[in-house]
Structure formats: C-alpha cells, structure tokens
Design an enzyme around this catalytic site. Structure first.
Site, PDB file in Angstrom:
ATOM      1  N   GLU A 128       0.751  -1.227  -0.025  1.00  0.00           N
ATOM      2  CA  GLU A 128      -0.050   0.072   0.004  1.00  0.00           C
ATOM      3  C   GLU A 128       0.949   1.076  -0.007  1.00  0.00           C
ATOM      4  OE1 GLU A 128      -3.585   2.103   2.647  1.00  0.00           O
ATOM      5  OE2 GLU A 128      -2.240   0.636   3.488  1.00  0.00           O
ATOM      6  N   ARG A 351       6.504 -13.253   9.175  1.00  0.00           N
ATOM      7  CA  ARG A 351       7.070 -11.766   9.048  1.00  0.00           C
ATOM      8  C   ARG A 351       8.284 -11.715   9.716  1.00  0.00           C
ATOM      9  NH1 ARG A 351       3.354  -7.125  10.916  1.00  0.00           N
ATOM     10  NH2 ARG A 351       5.065  -5.908  10.714  1.00  0.00           N
ATOM     11  N   LYS A 361       3.527   0.522  10.010  1.00  0.00           N
ATOM     12  CA  LYS A 361       3.436   1.615   9.217  1.00  0.00           C
ATOM     13  C   LYS A 361       2.914   3.018   9.835  1.00  0.00           C
ATOM     14  CE  LYS A 361       2.295   0.673   4.946  1.00  0.00           C
ATOM     15  NZ  LYS A 361       2.045   0.575   3.465  1.00  0.00           N
TER      16      LYS A 361
END
Length: 636
Positions: A128, A351, A361
C-alpha cells in the site's frame, strides 16, 4: 468411466486436493477390475493421467497412503513397470532439487510444494503506498521475486494497493518502485488496484444482486461490538433493491445517506474466526482526492475484497503473504468461491520481527510526523531507506532475508545477524582511514634520529589485504595528534607501535594529569612491532590539511524488546537515540563521497552521509559519517 470421461481428466487433476478428491475416488472405482485405465497396455490416457497425478504433490501424498487401494495399485504399477514415461518427471525433479539446494545452502528451506506450479507461476507484491517500504516488506518482495524468477520461470507483478486516499501519496508510490529497483527486484508488470475500480464496482454490484452483500449504516463502535459478540446487524436482511439503491446511488455519489453506509459481505455472523464475520468491503471517502483518480470515486473497495478479486482477475497464480493474514485466508477463498473466480493459491510465511523495533507503518508514520526522527530514511528507522542510510548494503540485505526462507515459524530476532551479514560484505572492500576526536586530541612531539625534520608524504594501500581498493597518501611529520584515551594508558618510557609507521618510546608524559595536553615520542623504527602491547592510531598535524568530520552513532528507538498490543508506544520511546562527536580525519578522506563505506581504524565502519562536495555554497564543509553496526552488540 467412459473414454470421453477419462480424456479431460489430465487437465482437471492439477487442481488442489479438495477439487480433485472426487475424481480420485471415481478413478479408484473404475480400476476395481482393471490393470490399466484404458485397454490392456500402457496407452496415451494412462500415461497422461499418471503424469498429471505425479506432478501434483498433494495427490501423490494421498495416493501413497493407500486409502484408495485400486488407484494406489495402478499408480505404483505404472511407476515400477514403465520407467520410459518418467524421464521428463525425473528431469523436473532434479532441476527443482538443484534450485532448492542452491537457495537452502545457508540453512533456509525453500522446498515449497507450490500447487500447479507446472502450469505456470505468477506471484505478486502488493504494497500500500501509505509509507516507505520496511524490511518486512522487503521479505515479501524478495520471496515473491524468488519464486517467480528463480525457483520457476514465472512472472512477478507489482500492484500498488491504492484503495485508501487518506493515507496514500505519490511520494510513497514512487519510493516503493525505486526501493524495489535498488534491491534488484524487477517486476514484469506494474499495475494499481485503482486500475480496476470499475471492475471492483461491478463485482460488488453482482454480490449485492446475488444476496452476498448488504448496505449497513450501523455506527462504527456498535458494529465493532456486534462483530466481537457475534450479533447480526439490524441491516443484514435489507432487500436487494434497497442495498443496490444505497450502493449505486447514495454511496457512489457521496450523499449524506451514502456517507452513513458501508457495504458488508454476508459471510457469517458468529463464526469463531472473527475475520469471517461480515467484513466491510466498500466504504465512502470524500475528504481526500485519490492521487490517481482524483474525485471520480466517492467510495473505495477494502483490501479484503480487492485483494482476491484483483489477484484472480490479473492472473496471479500464487499469493505469498505473511502469517498475520492467516485468519483471513478462508475469507479470501470465500470471495473466490462466491464470485466463481479463477483459483489463486496462497502461501503464508513468517514476517520478520526484530527486538526493540516495530514495523507498523502507522507507528512509523507517527514518529516521522511528530519529529522524533528525521524522516522515513532516518538511519534509526527499519525502512529499506533507513537501513541503507545506516550502511546496510543491498547484497547483504538480499542475502540475509533470503536466508530466512519462507518458513511459517514466527520468531523475534536480534539485529546481530542482520548487521554481521553486512560486515562480511564491507570488510574486504572498505578503505581504511583515521579519525581523532577534536575534544580528545593530544599533541605529540616526535623526536629521535628517525623523526622527519619536515613532513613527508608516502603512498600507502587503502586496505591492508586488498590492493584493488587502491592507494592513498599518508603524511609523516614530527607533530602528531593521538587520542586522549590512548595517552592515558601509556607509561613513561613504554615502547608502543604507531600504526603504519613503526615503534617509539613514550617520553615526558604526565600520567597523573586528569587531561594529558602533550607528550613526546622517541621514534625507534628498528623496534619489533610484535613485541609491543599497544598499537595506536594517529594523524600528522603538520604537512596535511585535516578534514573536519562528524561521527554519528545511533541507538534503538524504543527501550522494550517486544511491544505488546496494549503497550503505549510513547511510554517506551528511548529519550536519547543519537550521539555525535566532532573529529579530524586524514587528508585522503577529503575525496570521500556520499554512500561511500569506510573503516576508521580502531573505531569501526562508517557510511558517508555527506562528503565535502555535498554541501551548498556558503555552508561549512565537513564529512558526516554514520557508524555501521557490525553485529557484535546487536545494536540497531
């Protein structure tokens, strides 16, 4: 089974196990009284179906268990008695094993059974554009690139998931593309979710018409509470006509009524997996124009809806994403099944988590917005640009991440191995230079028969073990600068080694002084450097123009190893995360440029953030050097 039923099976047996299980049962029944599927010898149909099954690992595993006895008998009989049809399979197996071995040489296992890989592999990276890429994104990108371009001769698609104009910027979009290029990732295609807004709109209309979605104007807090408790929305049973009107007229035009509503998929009210409890798939946003489509749209699809729909539409075959999405995988599959879209296979990988670091983020953006850091490329930030500015090289970054592999095991790592892998890259090629901090500089007078009356310059290698790094001029003079800490360790009359020059005896030093202002050295170049305990760095203070420098070092941004969900980030922010010392460097350092990596003797490795040529006219020219961790302490 009749012949016309057997012929299409080859293509159908490459799907996942759930889809092929009924066909395996039909084959087992067909083989009750048969040695071959068709006729009495190995023919075209038996060959093609056996090869199709042999290429499907899920099918082979099931057959080998023997629960379908007739099918297992036939499969094993062909394998044992007809080696002539297996050459291609064996060649593929050997090639796959070679690729896995190459990727796994550092310990990571790449032995993934990607479904239907022989039908082609198309992966995608789906960031994104609401911030800069961090090292977690780098893992997703590199793994998708690896399976598309190295493990298989496939394709990698980069799709910017630009569905939330409130958070997204052209700046972030451009930075993502640049960072991927820096990492050596070359997507075959670049697209945007916004390219498909019309298609997604049509898909949502279809879902509403088919009774799979509804408009809901329940307030956000109530909706959250109802989803948590498994309570159906009062709007769940609205008529299809009413839902269509709200979506296609009110929400599409951003009216007052439209702004109160969202569209929710009608999956489940009380499924134990809360990701399946009627997720929101469309919501209005009229406050911020979209950075690509402007004000054309007043409503935008949510990730959970756009992701599977566009993946399938674009031709993605395998979607790799981190384990934080595992609970949403059934939701992804529901959209595929409900809309009868082409199947996309998913693989979850763990992750990367690091101690005293967060990769959210939202939290990283807060640090930037509140001025806690210099920007997204701050060397304390876990962004690609941040770690690169700190001194991480791209080869080391790629190597470290690929060594982690696509495992699903979630671990929190220390930074030690991350930076240790970088040291292996930079140590053989980093030129050696010298720095003495200004506040700790001690004046040294060099005497003796070997002492030069006037400064002398000599050509010396920049790297003691790598001649290809080149040479530099080193100045020798009868006045030097040494470090205060070294001076305090000396005893009067002690023989020391002046690195790169030779031995000397310490004379006239006041070891009782709190700060030693000066002392003398009686040069003894005939001395044995192996016999001395102390080897010290130095700079000639005459005969060269010393280069002013700032030596920066950095600490972790937070004080707690692992932040919990309930933790308030501000409570754990490290109050002091940077230190700077002013120093003098040798004259040869004047030629250093931004992004050069050097080693300051006995200090460590540094990346040049600014060279003398990187300043504007009128600004004070100096080197700005960032200390690069080596993995010894694990410091970020």
């Amino acid at each position: 089974m009749k012949l016309d039923e057997l012929k299409p099976l080859e293509a159908l047996l490459t799907a996942d196990f759930r889809q092929i299980e009924p066909r395996l049962q039909a084959l087992d029944k067909h083989l009750i009284l048969r040695t071959y599927l068709d006729g009495y010898t190995l023919g075209d149909i038996d060959t093609k179906i056996w090869l199709a099954l042999r290429g499907n690992r899920a099918a082979v595993s099931f057959i080998k268990r023997g629960s379908l006895a007739n099918l297992a008998r036939w499969f094993n009989y062909i394998e044992e008695n007809h080696p002539e049809i297996q050459a291609e399979i064996k060649a593929k197996d050997a090639a796959a094993k070679a690729k896995v071995a190459a990727a796994s040489k550092a310990g990571a296992s790449y032995a993934l059974a990607l479904q239907n890989a022989d039908q082609g592999v198309v992966t995608r990276f789906l960031p994104e554009p609401s911030g800069y890429l961090h090292i977690g994104h780098a893992k997703a990108a590199l793994l998708s690139d690896y399976f598309a371009h190295q493990a298989y001769k496939g394709q990698l698609r980069l799709r910017l998931d630009d569905t939330n104009p409130s958070k997204e910027k052209q700046e972030y979009q451009d930075a993502i593309i640049e960072d991927l290029a820096l990492m050596g990732i070359k997507p075959d295609t670049v697209t945007y979710t916004s390219d498909y807004f019309d298609y997604l709109y049509d898909m949502c209309v279809r879902m509403i018409k088919e009774g799979h979605a509804y408009a809901d104007d329940t307030d956000q807090d109530t909706m959250r509470d109802q989803r948590w408790k498994g309570i159906a929305s009062a709007r769940r049973d609205r008529s299809i006509e009413e839902n269509l009107r709200i979506f296609t007229e009110e929400m599409k035009n951003g009216t007052e009524e439209g702004l109160k509503n969202c569209i929710r998929a009608k999956l489940s009210v009380d499924n134990p997996n809360k990701a399946l409890r009627d997720p929101v798939i469309y919501r209005c946003n009229i406050e911020t124009p979209h950075h690509r489509t402007g004000t054309k749209w007043k409503m935008y699809p949510m990730y959970d809806f756009a992701c599977p729909v566009v993946d399938s539409h674009e031709g993605v075959t395998h979607a790799l994403r981190s384990t934080e999405y595992t609970d949403r995988n059934p939701q992804y599959q529901w959209f595929i099944d409900t809309l009868k879209l082409r199947q996309v296979y998913m693989w979850d990988f763990a992750r990367m988590n690091f101690i005293r670091t967060f990769l959210s983020k939202r939290k990283l953006a807060k640090l930037v917005d509140t001025g806690k850091v210099w920007g997204w490329d701050d060397p304390r930030m876990p962004t690609i640009r941040g770690v690169r500015r700190r001194g991480m090289t791209i080869p080391a970054l790629r190597d470290f991440i690929l060594k982690q592999g696509p495992s699903r095991n979630v671990v929190t790592m220390d930074w030690t191995n991350f930076w240790a892998s970088n040291k292996k890259e930079i140590d053989p090629i980093a030129p050696r230079h010298t720095a003495i901090t200004k506040k700790d500089a001690v004046k040294v007078i060099v005497k003796g028969a070997d002492a030069p009356a006037e400064p002398v310059k000599q050509e010396k290698p920049k790297h003691p073990k790598n001649k290809e790094v080149g040479t530099k001029q080193v100045t020798f003079a009868n006045e030097l600068l040494m470090d205060q800490a070294d001076a305090k360790s000396f005893k009067d009359g002690e023989e020391i080694t002046i690195m790169g020059w030779g031995n000397g005896f310490v004379r006239n030093i006041d070891t009782t002084a709190e700060v030693i202002p000066t002392f003398e050295i009686d040069l003894n170049l005939a001395g044995d450097v192996k016999s001395t305990e102390k080897k010290v760095t130095w700079l000639a203070s005459k005969g060269q123009t010393l280069v002013p420098a700032e030596l920066w070092d950095f600490d972790y941004l937070i004080t707690k190893d692992v932040l919990q969900e309930e933790d308030n980030m501000e409570d754990f922010l490290n109050p002091v995360t940077e230190t700077m010392e002013e120093a003098w460097c040798d004259e040869a350092a004047a030629s250093l440029k931004k992004d050069d990596i050097i080693q300051l003797e006995r200090r460590g490795y540094y990346r040049v953030d600014k060279g003398l040529g990187d300043w504007k006219e009128g600004e004070e020219k100096k080197l700005v050097l960032f200390c690069i961790p080596t993995g010894k302490t694990g410091s970020k």
